[in-house]
Design an enzyme around this catalytic site. Structure first.
Site, PDB file in Angstrom:
ATOM      1  N   GLN A  90      15.006 -20.510   0.379  1.00  0.00           N
ATOM      2  CA  GLN A  90      14.322 -20.672   1.662  1.00  0.00           C
ATOM      3  C   GLN A  90      13.159 -19.690   1.793  1.00  0.00           C
ATOM      4  O   GLN A  90      13.246 -18.547   1.371  1.00  0.00           O
ATOM      5  CB  GLN A  90      15.307 -20.468   2.811  1.00  0.00           C
ATOM      6  CG  GLN A  90      16.196 -21.676   3.022  1.00  0.00           C
ATOM      7  CD  GLN A  90      17.127 -21.497   4.187  1.00  0.00           C
ATOM      8  OE1 GLN A  90      18.318 -21.374   3.991  1.00  0.00           O
ATOM      9  NE2 GLN A  90      16.601 -21.495   5.389  1.00  0.00           N
ATOM     10  N   SER A 138      18.941 -16.783  -4.278  1.00  0.00           N
ATOM     11  CA  SER A 138      19.886 -17.211  -3.243  1.00  0.00           C
ATOM     12  C   SER A 138      20.134 -18.714  -3.321  1.00  0.00           C
ATOM     13  O   SER A 138      20.773 -19.177  -4.260  1.00  0.00           O
ATOM     14  CB  SER A 138      19.375 -16.781  -1.867  1.00  0.00           C
ATOM     15  OG  SER A 138      20.392 -16.890  -0.905  1.00  0.00           O
ATOM     16  N   LEU A 139      19.630 -19.490  -2.394  1.00  0.00           N
ATOM     17  CA  LEU A 139      19.802 -20.944  -2.435  1.00  0.00           C
ATOM     18  C   LEU A 139      19.360 -21.506  -3.779  1.00  0.00           C
ATOM     19  O   LEU A 139      19.968 -22.449  -4.311  1.00  0.00           O
ATOM     20  CB  LEU A 139      19.007 -21.601  -1.312  1.00  0.00           C
ATOM     21  CG  LEU A 139      18.875 -23.122  -1.390  1.00  0.00           C
ATOM     22  CD1 LEU A 139      20.219 -23.778  -1.145  1.00  0.00           C
ATOM     23  CD2 LEU A 139      17.842 -23.623  -0.396  1.00  0.00           C
ATOM     24  N   ARG A 168      26.786 -25.289   2.786  1.00  0.00           N
ATOM     25  CA  ARG A 168      26.308 -23.908   2.874  1.00  0.00           C
ATOM     26  C   ARG A 168      25.283 -23.759   3.999  1.00  0.00           C
ATOM     27  O   ARG A 168      25.328 -22.820   4.797  1.00  0.00           O
ATOM     28  CB  ARG A 168      25.675 -23.498   1.546  1.00  0.00           C
ATOM     29  CG  ARG A 168      25.155 -22.067   1.483  1.00  0.00           C
ATOM     30  CD  ARG A 168      24.516 -21.851   0.104  1.00  0.00           C
ATOM     31  NE  ARG A 168      24.133 -20.477  -0.137  1.00  0.00           N
ATOM     32  CZ  ARG A 168      22.927 -19.976   0.090  1.00  0.00           C
ATOM     33  NH1 ARG A 168      21.985 -20.753   0.617  1.00  0.00           N
ATOM     34  NH2 ARG A 168      22.650 -18.724  -0.198  1.00  0.00           N
ATOM     35  N   HIS A 201      23.825 -12.618   3.933  1.00  0.00           N
ATOM     36  CA  HIS A 201      24.063 -11.758   2.763  1.00  0.00           C
ATOM     37  C   HIS A 201      24.598 -10.388   3.196  1.00  0.00           C
ATOM     38  O   HIS A 201      24.095  -9.342   2.768  1.00  0.00           O
ATOM     39  CB  HIS A 201      22.785 -11.602   1.929  1.00  0.00           C
ATOM     40  CG  HIS A 201      22.306 -12.886   1.332  1.00  0.00           C
ATOM     41  ND1 HIS A 201      23.024 -13.571   0.394  1.00  0.00           N
ATOM     42  CD2 HIS A 201      21.176 -13.610   1.546  1.00  0.00           C
ATOM     43  CE1 HIS A 201      22.367 -14.666   0.048  1.00  0.00           C
ATOM     44  NE2 HIS A 201      21.250 -14.714   0.740  1.00  0.00           N
ATOM     45  N   GLN A 219      28.143 -14.689  -3.086  1.00  0.00           N
ATOM     46  CA  GLN A 219      26.717 -14.605  -2.772  1.00  0.00           C
ATOM     47  C   GLN A 219      26.462 -14.541  -1.267  1.00  0.00           C
ATOM     48  O   GLN A 219      25.503 -13.932  -0.799  1.00  0.00           O
ATOM     49  CB  GLN A 219      25.992 -15.807  -3.375  1.00  0.00           C
ATOM     50  CG  GLN A 219      24.482 -15.728  -3.292  1.00  0.00           C
ATOM     51  CD  GLN A 219      23.858 -17.105  -3.367  1.00  0.00           C
ATOM     52  OE1 GLN A 219      23.895 -17.868  -2.417  1.00  0.00           O
ATOM     53  NE2 GLN A 219      23.286 -17.415  -4.523  1.00  0.00           N
TER      54      GLN A 219
END
Length: 819
Positions: A9, A87-88, A112, A192, A240
């Site tokens: 993102q 991340s994503l 998610r 996170h 994560q």
């Protein structure tokens, strides 16, 4: 060595994906089937402005990343040796490595995104210009042990995450220590960090049924910054959510394998490329400095190495681009944040395009960024479930006042409009459904009203069957005091077991309630007696009956306070929290997998009222009266002219046609009409007399000539045409029931004549309306919205949400002691 890097993102922008959807049509269709909406439309056109919503952003980026990878493979001359994702983006990397198929990855990402959109309240901020070690030390010495590191993006770009108060307090600490920038991020939760533990546990449970394969290429883990082990794939993805993204260490690990590695970004934008250049520059400088130490005995050569190291560091791209060099993804976000969208004085002069904190771009800092936006208000799951941009419902109004054009305009703007089917024939309702579906052919949101008919349950059941047959997925139930067979049948027929073994529903029920005990009935599972009756009659299947026992009847509840039409004159500040607390208890008691959302309706006509509803805990808001005075409303111009001049005090209570015999009341416009007075007089006469013949001659004449404008006999015959068989039977047997039918004829006529704008009935118009409209009129006085022809239901909804957000930001600043 070739390495593929996949962004997360922050890289999304309208238009991403381009021709990829046409090239990979089968995968695009698979994505549409999984998501329930057109992924191509979302990425290329984003008509409802959902691309910035986490629940939509994550699936969109995963799909575009995956298709970009497949396209790149067609022209690639060599295969990557490694893959990594920020991340994503890690899900895209694992898909590229064959750890799971396209559909599995999309389902994981969809879940998610929903969990992150519903994250607990918190905040995040980016610290620019300090090393990670310095940040750790400052947090420790400053006593800010509630803050976690969320992202190690580059050697001098770190993101922190934690409680709002702690993130705000940390700003002066870092700025005093020499940070070049401290940027609070426009996010809804502390991603996170330790505060995502509940989301992590839910996601871990969600992943259990899925089977993963051994990656065919090496994927670097965000959590460990080392290659994934096959038996750690699911654990790594779950970890994560609560662990920092170690992007700096990830890139340094890859560069350590091959300092000249070709690191290629696969996906939209160039966010990762910029971060990689900053990390590589520091990596190269470190190697030069190490070489300088090795060659210390050769001063001239060591000096050259020192100069080279300094030049490498000096030539790094700045962490925060400025001017025309801003990244495309920032420009895409800026199109959603324009001064004209903020009529108040709190337009954020500083904005950060950030969800998972990869690229941080600051605008001029004369003012602080707003913490709250129109789109951030309300419950994220509610918006995702109904495909909304705003947590806003334009509720149903009788006999198509909430018209087809009104519903369509709202749907296209990302608001939920409910068509007012009450009082209409089945064929008229069927036609309205066809027109709405033809206009909203891309899956934009809409709903249909279901008005309780205790006098005619067969009509209620016929209507829900029509809705089910026509694919209507959202029903707003109103005027219910108890759960009925029709509602339970509609709920059951929309249930199914998805591919992951979870009960899902195609039919959503949103119920308006004015009393906590009614809310409790709808927030509980369907009554067992009704379920057994439907099962015995073969109207539902055995598995549907079993599924019903673990679900609430209503998906969402509107706590309706002082509204137009039927109302118990409740106070929002009393009713909403009471129902919300009851909701929490029922969800715990029954172990529902999904939270029931409680919205606020009634009395909402100004930004302050909308803001108050959200502050009281409303998951969404619902408006009614203000929409009746818009260009799209399906009532007469004469009514709109009258309503546009109404003030808060210009409302009255009058007898209800539906509850005339029991003394039920409705709130109506009182100014400019005799209706409330005349209807009240009829109710008193009904209470005092047993028949029409018992009335004195003068009263009989006045009612027939001034009220009904027809004889009692003519009124009775007309009333029979619209009455049920049971009502007619009672009227034939009981003179008092006959009198009630005749008197209700006046109430029905007054409503119909108002809708038609009959000038001869102007003094007898019955107009359902609440004081919210008067408050709106006062707020809009002297502006372009003073006249009803300039008012549009979709624009009013967006305006209320934007102004509510701006008002809340101003109030929070004032309460915190800021000017």
């Amino acid at each position: 060595m070739l390495v593929y890097l996949f962004p997360g993102q922050g890289s999304q922008h309208k238009g991403m994906g381009g021709e990829l959807f046409g090239r990979f049509k089968a995968l695009t269709e698979e994505a549409d089937a999984i998501l329930g909406y057109s992924i191509e439309e979302l990425c290329l056109r984003d008509p409802r402005g959902l691309l910035a919503n986490t629940a939509y952003t994550q699936p969109a980026l995963y799909v575009v990343n995956a298709l970009t990878y497949l396209s790149r493979l067609e022209s690639a001359e060599r295969q990557p040796a490694y893959a990594a994702g920020h991340s994503l983006g890690e899900y895209s990397a694992l898909f590229a490595a064959g750890a799971f198929d396209f559909g599995t990855g999309l389902r994981l990402v969809q879940r998610r995104g929903a969990l992150m959109a519903a994250a607990p309240e918190g905040a995040m901020a980016a610290v620019i210009g300090l090393s990670a070690e310095s940040i750790h030390d400052l947090l420790d010495r400053g006593g800010l042990d509630g803050i976690d590191i969320a992202n190690y993006n580059s050697p001098t770009q770190t993101v922190i995450s934690g409680p709002k108060a702690d993130i705000a307090r940390a700003q002066s600490l870092f700025e005093t220590a020499g940070a070049s920038l401290y940027i609070p991020l426009n996010v809804s939760g502390p991603f996170h960090s330790r505060y995502m533990r509940e989301a992590r546990e839910s996601f871990e449970q969600f992943m259990r049924p899925f089977a993963f394969r051994k990656p065919s290429i090496t994927v670097i883990s965000n959590v460990e910054a080392r290659p994934y082990q096959e038996d750690r794939l699911k654990a790594g993805l779950a970890d994560q959510m609560t662990s920092p993204v170690r992007w700096t260490d990830t890139i340094r690990y890859l560069l350590g394998k091959d300092g000249e590695a070709d690191l290629e970004e696969i996906g939209p934008g160039n966010v990762l490329a910029k971060l990689v250049r900053a990390i590589r520059a520091e990596f190269d400088a470190d190697r030069l400095q190490q070489a300088q130490g090795v060659h210390a005995e050769h001063p001239a050569y060591a000096a050259r190495l020192e100069t080279a190291a300094a030049r490498v560091l000096d030539e790094r791209e700045p962490e925060v681009p400025s001017g025309t060099e801003q990244a495309p993804e920032l420009r895409a976000s800026e199109t959603q944040l324009k001064r004209e969208d903020y009529p108040g004085d709190n337009f954020p002069l500083r904005m950060v395009n950030e969800h998972e904190n990869q690229l941080l771009v600051a605008r001029p800092q004369e003012a602080d960024a707003s913490l709250i936006t129109a789109q951030s208000l309300g419950d994220a799951d509610f918006k995702a479930d109904y495909r909304l941009k705003y947590a806003y419902v334009a509720g149903a109004m009788y006999k198509g006042i909430s018209s087809v054009p009104l519903v369509v305009k709202c749907g296209r703007a990302g608001l939920l409009g409910i068509f007012g089917s009450g009082g209409l024939r089945l064929d008229e309702i069927d036609q309205a459904i066809a027109e709405i579906q033809a206009e909203l052919e891309s899956g934009e949101p809409y709903g249909m009203n279901l008005l309780h008919r205790p006098d005619d349950p067969a009509l209620e059941e016929a209507l829900v069957r029509l809705y089910a047959d026509r694919g209507v997925g959202v029903v707003e139930a109103s005027s219910y005091l108890t759960v009925t067979r029709a509602l339970v049948w509609y709920k059951a027929r929309g249930l199914y077991m998805d591919e992951n073994g979870r009960i899902a529903g195609r039919h959503k029920i949103m119920v308006k309630v004015t009393r906590p005990e009614v809310a409790e009935a709808f927030m509980s599972p369907a009554p067992e007696l009704i379920v057994r009756d439907l099962l015995r009659e073969g109207l539902i299947a055995a598995e549907e009956a079993q599924w019903l026992r673990g679900l609430p009847v209503a998906d969402d509840v509107i706590a309706l306070s002082d509204a137009g039409g039927h109302t118990d004159q409740g106070a929002m500040a009393v009713l909403l929290p009471a129902i919300a607390r009851m909701r929490d208890e029922l969800v715990r008691r029954h172990g529902y997998a999904k939270r029931i959302r409680v919205g606020a309706g009634g009395g909402i006509g100004t930004p302050e009222a909308a803001a108050a509803a959200f502050m009281l805990g409303a998951d969404f808001i619902a408006t009614g009266s203000i929409n009746q005075c818009t260009a799209e409303a399906g009532t007469s111009d004469a009514v709109k002219e009258l309503l546009a001049r109404a003030q808060v005090q210009d409302m009255a209570y009058a007898p209800s046609a539906a509850g005339f015999e029991i003394g039920a009341k409705v709130q109506v416009a009182g100014r400019g009409t005799f209706f409330p007075y005349r209807a009240d007089k009829l109710a008193k006469l009904y209470a005092m007399h047993e028949s029409l013949d018992a009335l004195d001659e003068q009263t009989r004449e006045a009612i027939q000539s001034k009220y009904l404008r027809q004889s009692f006999e003519e009124a009775y015959e007309a009333a029979k045409a619209a009455a049920t068989r049971e009502e007619i039977g009672r009227a034939e047997r009981d003179p008092k029931a006959r009198m009630a039918l005749v008197f209700k004829r006046y109430l029905d006529l007054s409503a119909d004549k108002a809708l038609q704008g009959d000038p001869d009935w102007r003094t007898d118009y019955q107009i359902f309306c609440g004081p919210a409209l008067g408050a709106f009129n006062q707020w809009a006085k002297g502006t372009g919205l003073e006249g009803w022809r300039s008012r549009h239901a979709d624009e009013l909804g967006m305006l209320l949400m934007r102004e509510a957000a701006a008002w809340l930001n101003r109030r929070f600043e004032a309460m915190a002691g800021y000017r």
